[in-house]
Design a protein around this motif. Structure first.
Motif, PDB file in Angstrom:
ATOM      1  N   ILE A  40      27.863  38.716  53.153  1.00  0.00           N
ATOM      2  CA  ILE A  40      29.109  37.803  53.252  1.00  0.00           C
ATOM      3  C   ILE A  40      29.573  37.672  54.809  1.00  0.00           C
ATOM      4  O   ILE A  40      29.449  38.572  55.605  1.00  0.00           O
TER       5      ILE A  40
ATOM      6  N   ILE B  36      37.746  45.025  49.980  1.00  0.00           N
ATOM      7  CA  ILE B  36      36.146  44.815  49.465  1.00  0.00           C
ATOM      8  C   ILE B  36      35.627  46.095  49.795  1.00  0.00           C
ATOM      9  O   ILE B  36      34.852  46.536  49.162  1.00  0.00           O
TER      10      ILE B  36
ATOM     11  N   ALA C 206      33.153  47.203  46.989  1.00  0.00           N
ATOM     12  CA  ALA C 206      32.225  46.209  46.521  1.00  0.00           C
ATOM     13  C   ALA C 206      31.046  45.630  47.197  1.00  0.00           C
ATOM     14  O   ALA C 206      30.216  45.137  46.737  1.00  0.00           O
ATOM     15  N   ILE C 207      31.069  45.968  48.633  1.00  0.00           N
ATOM     16  CA  ILE C 207      29.893  45.638  49.398  1.00  0.00           C
ATOM     17  C   ILE C 207      29.708  46.492  50.546  1.00  0.00           C
ATOM     18  O   ILE C 207      30.817  47.261  50.865  1.00  0.00           O
TER      19      ILE C 207
ATOM     20  N   HIS D 156      30.442  36.494  40.539  1.00  0.00           N
ATOM     21  CA  HIS D 156      30.346  37.100  41.676  1.00  0.00           C
ATOM     22  C   HIS D 156      31.531  36.885  42.651  1.00  0.00           C
ATOM     23  O   HIS D 156      32.134  37.757  43.139  1.00  0.00           O
TER      24      HIS D 156
ATOM     25  N   LEU E  89      34.504  39.884  43.148  1.00  0.00           N
ATOM     26  CA  LEU E  89      34.778  39.973  44.731  1.00  0.00           C
ATOM     27  C   LEU E  89      36.480  39.875  44.791  1.00  0.00           C
ATOM     28  O   LEU E  89      37.037  40.860  45.668  1.00  0.00           O
TER      29      LEU E  89
END
Length: 269
Positions: free
Chosen positions: A4, A20, A25-26, A145, A149
């Motif tokens: 991202i 996030i 989340a990532i 997705h 997010l």
């Protein structure tokens, strides 16, 4: 979603980044951030959240799965011109910019999956209230997705694009209205002799409790208000003062003005 890239590093970008990452989340190293000129800001975000900085060659843009547009509305045209030659046809776009339409983004970045959203700064602690609209290029997989997010930073409601102006006015700007109310309550309480510490603690708990009552009971706000209000009691006296000062009318004008400003920002972009 593997990579991202955030275009813009202001308060909204930071709120989403913090949300996030804090929610897992990532991985932080897979989040890249770039802005127009403030390198100190980028270094600060890197130190605080572990994100990566987009270097001058901007290689990260070429491998981005999702690009989050978080510039000021007035800077969006320049930002799109800068990044369009570098992004792949597969890269999806998520905008968190007030007022800027999907049509404007399609014109600047070509035909690709585009989601336009309006989170608020409570995303920092995973408590945002976010509205989102998507173009027809967003398939079911990408929709999942994008929603996942945004859900990592709070509540998400999918709406029609034109409704995002009202969403911006209500929940996008909404935290500022609540803070303004808290500010006014605190000043009034201090004027009546309470210490700042006591006043603030009571205000925070009162706001939390009222919100929790609305959420847990599902009861109409008007009925909850009536349940608190005894005839000729203290609550009735306070509410009468608000009515005398046209409280509901002021709130209505607040939302109206903010909605109109969102439309103006879109027209200027």
């Amino acid at each position: 979603m593997k990579t991202i890239v955030f275009i813009g590093a202001g308060s909204m970008a930071e709120a989403v980044i913090a949300g996030i990452i804090n929610q897992g989340a990532i991985e932080p190293q897979n989040v890249y951030v770039m802005n127009k000129s403030d390198d100190e800001r980028l270094i600060s975000l890197q130190n605080q959240y572990g994100v990566s900085i987009v270097c001058k060659e901007k290689e990260a843009l070429k491998k981005a799965d999702l690009i989050v547009l978080a510039t000021k509305p007035k800077d969006i045209q320049q930002a799109m011109g800068d990044i369009r030659p570098l992004i792949t046809n597969q890269a999806a776009i998520l905008s968190v910019i007030a007022g800027v339409s999907i049509h404007t983004l399609e014109s600047g970045l070509g035909t690709r999956p585009i989601a336009r959203s309006m989170p608020n700064t409570s995303a920092t602690i995973g408590k945002s209230a976010t509205g989102v609209a998507m173009n027809t290029a967003v398939d079911d997989s990408m929709r999942k997705h994008v929603l996942a997010l945004l859900e990592a930073v709070g509540l998400v409601k999918e709406v029609e694009e034109d409704e995002l102006h009202a969403v911006t006015a209500l929940s996008g700007s909404g935290p500022a209205y609540i803070y303004y109310l808290a500010e006014a309550l605190e000043e009034a309480a201090i004027h009546k002799g309470l210490s700042k510490d006591v006043a603030r603690s009571l205000i925070i708990q009162t706001l939390e409790g009222a919100a929790a009552m609305m959420k847990s009971t599902g009861t109409e706000p008007a009925l909850l208000r009536e349940n608190v209000t005894s005839p000729n009691g203290t609550t009735a006296a306070g509410l009468q003062a608000l009515e005398d000062r046209f409280f509901k009318e002021a709130i209505g004008e607040c939302i109206e003005k903010a909605t109109a400003r969102s439309r103006e920002l879109g027209a200027q972009s």
